[in-house]
Design a protein around this motif. Structure first.
Motif, PDB file in Angstrom:
ATOM      1  N   THR A 257       1.631   2.774   0.504  1.00  0.00           N
ATOM      2  CA  THR A 257       0.977   4.039   0.154  1.00  0.00           C
ATOM      3  C   THR A 257       1.836   5.184   0.678  1.00  0.00           C
ATOM      4  O   THR A 257       2.227   5.194   1.855  1.00  0.00           O
ATOM      5  CB  THR A 257      -0.434   4.122   0.767  1.00  0.00           C
ATOM      6  OG1 THR A 257      -1.213   3.015   0.291  1.00  0.00           O
ATOM      7  CG2 THR A 257      -1.127   5.415   0.365  1.00  0.00           C
ATOM      8  N   ALA A 384      -4.443   0.197  -6.625  1.00  0.00           N
ATOM      9  CA  ALA A 384      -3.425  -0.837  -6.401  1.00  0.00           C
ATOM     10  C   ALA A 384      -3.834  -2.110  -7.103  1.00  0.00           C
ATOM     11  O   ALA A 384      -5.008  -2.294  -7.483  1.00  0.00           O
ATOM     12  CB  ALA A 384      -3.233  -1.099  -4.900  1.00  0.00           C
ATOM     13  N   SER A 420      -0.541   4.806  -4.119  1.00  0.00           N
ATOM     14  CA  SER A 420      -0.229   3.452  -3.670  1.00  0.00           C
ATOM     15  C   SER A 420       0.706   2.784  -4.682  1.00  0.00           C
ATOM     16  O   SER A 420       0.472   2.844  -5.894  1.00  0.00           O
ATOM     17  CB  SER A 420      -1.507   2.620  -3.523  1.00  0.00           C
ATOM     18  OG  SER A 420      -2.278   3.078  -2.431  1.00  0.00           O
TER      19      SER A 420
END
Length: 456
Positions: A257, A384, A420
């Motif tokens: 991230t 993600a 991310s």
């Protein structure tokens, strides 16, 4: 009076080794006059929608397949009535995959070459020798007309079918010896197998009915309780490719991230710059360029595992794949030699690629040859994921959504824009250190675009 003859055009292999395609629509009708290379049909392969040009100039005599039909490569789909005027007509051949119906008693010259439908297979060479089937027929009865083929197979004979149909039967658990073929000479087709499955289901009942679990009555007015969609086209190819990738390449996924506030500020400045007026700039544009720069110091992620030769093939170019969600399913077209493009050129290429993919017009060549891919899951609000590698590639990057979040800057808490990054790679090709360095370089560029100066 000019003599005419009938020419058949068989469904060609569209350059990707595919075994079948679905007829989506006909652009012509019986009786229409067509010119050479005029688009006559739109077909969907396992990878893309393709327009078929006519290999002949003449009149449409018959359309052998209806829209929605899945046709095997090599099967006639349309017949043309053309002038028997030799090569000058442009249609004395079969487009590299069709077969002409010649007048009785004629035999092709050993040196005659039929014109090739560009990109649809090799030019057909006539040797003048009869096929094995023709020789057998001639030896059995030199003067009599050939007897029609038996409509069904005999006891002990292997049912006549094609490899794709046999695979379908295995997948559905169907014994082909119990299926009656409706194709030429008793050939068992896909429709025969599917019809047999439907007949068995309607007679014996579904597994739930057999188990006694289907006693719930249907509620009038509420429609069907289930909707079944045939698995074909892009969806079928994608499923097979993902299974192959997941169970062939050992996947490793890492996450990072990063604070992308500086990248978002750069994006805003570029949008206001006259040099980028008219260009579509998004976080994907900048991220794609960052991936290309990060690959320069981490080339192992731009490679392929060649199982046949037991070699690792490292590419000295980048064909950047971009996963695109389309009405027909997921496709991953790629930008050829993306590493040679400027930011403006990359922006144009991304726009054209995504627009073409969503319209279902991506060519098969644009769907093959990728070396590394990006999937932008952030557009769906996802942070993600663990993306599956595109077969034949060593890595894929997933871009998450850009969100405002609390972040520590100079030991103080601040609101920043963060993203991310997810990187999946083939651990046969890429060690953990190499994958981590690439992901760190990518994150460094997106955190501070000026870092590019230290990498080029």
């Amino acid at each position: 009076m000019t003599a005419t003859m009938i020419k058949e055009f068989k469904l060609p292999d569209l350059g990707e080794g595919l075994t079948e395609s679905e007829i989506l629509s006909w652009k012509v009708a019986v009786g229409d006059t067509v010119t050479l290379n005029q688009v006559i049909a739109e077909v969907e392969t396992a990878k893309a929608v393709v327009e078929l040009p006519s290999p002949f100039a003449g009149t449409v005599a018959a359309l052998h397949e209806q829209p929605g039909t899945v046709v095997e490569v090599g099967k006639p789909i349309v017949s043309f009535e053309v002038d028997d005027a030799g090569p000058s007509n442009g249609g004395s051949g079969n487009g590299g995959s069709g077969t002409a119906t010649e007048p009785a008693g004629t035999e092709a010259s050993p040196t005659k070459r039929e014109p090739n439908l560009v990109g649809y297979g090799a030019v057909v060479e006539h040797t003048g020798r009869p096929t094995r089937r023709a020789r057998g027929a001639a030896q059995a009865s030199p003067t009599a007309s050939p007897a029609p083929a038996a409509p069904a197979t005999g006891v002990g004979e292997r049912p006549r079918s094609t490899p794709p149909v046999r695979k379908l039967a295995r997948d559905l658990g169907v014994d082909l010896s119990a299926v009656s073929g409706t194709g030429p000479g008793g050939l068992i087709t896909r429709d025969d197998v599917q019809a047999f499955t439907s007949d068995v289901t309607s007679t014996v009942g579904t597994p739930e009915e057999i188990a006694g679990n289907a006693a719930i009555p249907a509620h009038a007015g509420q429609g069907e309780r289930e909707t079944r969609t045939p698995i074909k086209g892009v969806r079928k190819f994608t499923a097979a490719a993902m299974v192959q990738s997941a169970f062939t390449a050992p996947h490793v996924t890492e996450f990072l991230t990063v604070d992308v506030t500086a990248t978002m500020d750069l994006l805003a400045r570029l949008k206001g710059n006259r040099a980028f007026e008219g260009y579509k700039l998004t976080p994907l544009t900048i991220a794609a360029k960052a991936v290309l720069v990060a690959l320069r110091n981490n080339p192992t992620l731009n490679s392929r595992w060649d199982e046949a030769s037991q070699e690792i093939v490292q590419f000295n170019y980048v064909n950047l794949g971009i996963a695109a969600a389309t009405p027909r399913g997921l496709t991953v077209p790629n930008i050829k030699d993306a590493d040679r493009l400027t930011l403006r050129e990359l922006s144009t290429a991304l726009t054209e690629l995504t627009d073409t993919a969503r319209a279902g017009k991506t060519s098969p060549s644009d769907l093959s040859g990728g070396t590394i891919s990006i999937t932008n899951i952030g557009v769906f609000g996802i942070d993600a994921g663990t993306p599956i590698l595109n077969p034949g590639e060593a890595a894929i990057v997933a871009l998450g959504a850009v969100r405002k979040a609390p972040w520590v800057v100079n030991d103080e808490l601040a609101v920043r824009q963060v993203m991310s990054l997810s990187l999946s790679f083939d651990h046969r090709l890429v060690d953990g250190e190499q994958g981590s360095r690439f992901l760190a370089d990518l994150g460094a560029i997106l955190s501070d675009p000026a870092m590019v100066m230290t990498m080029i």
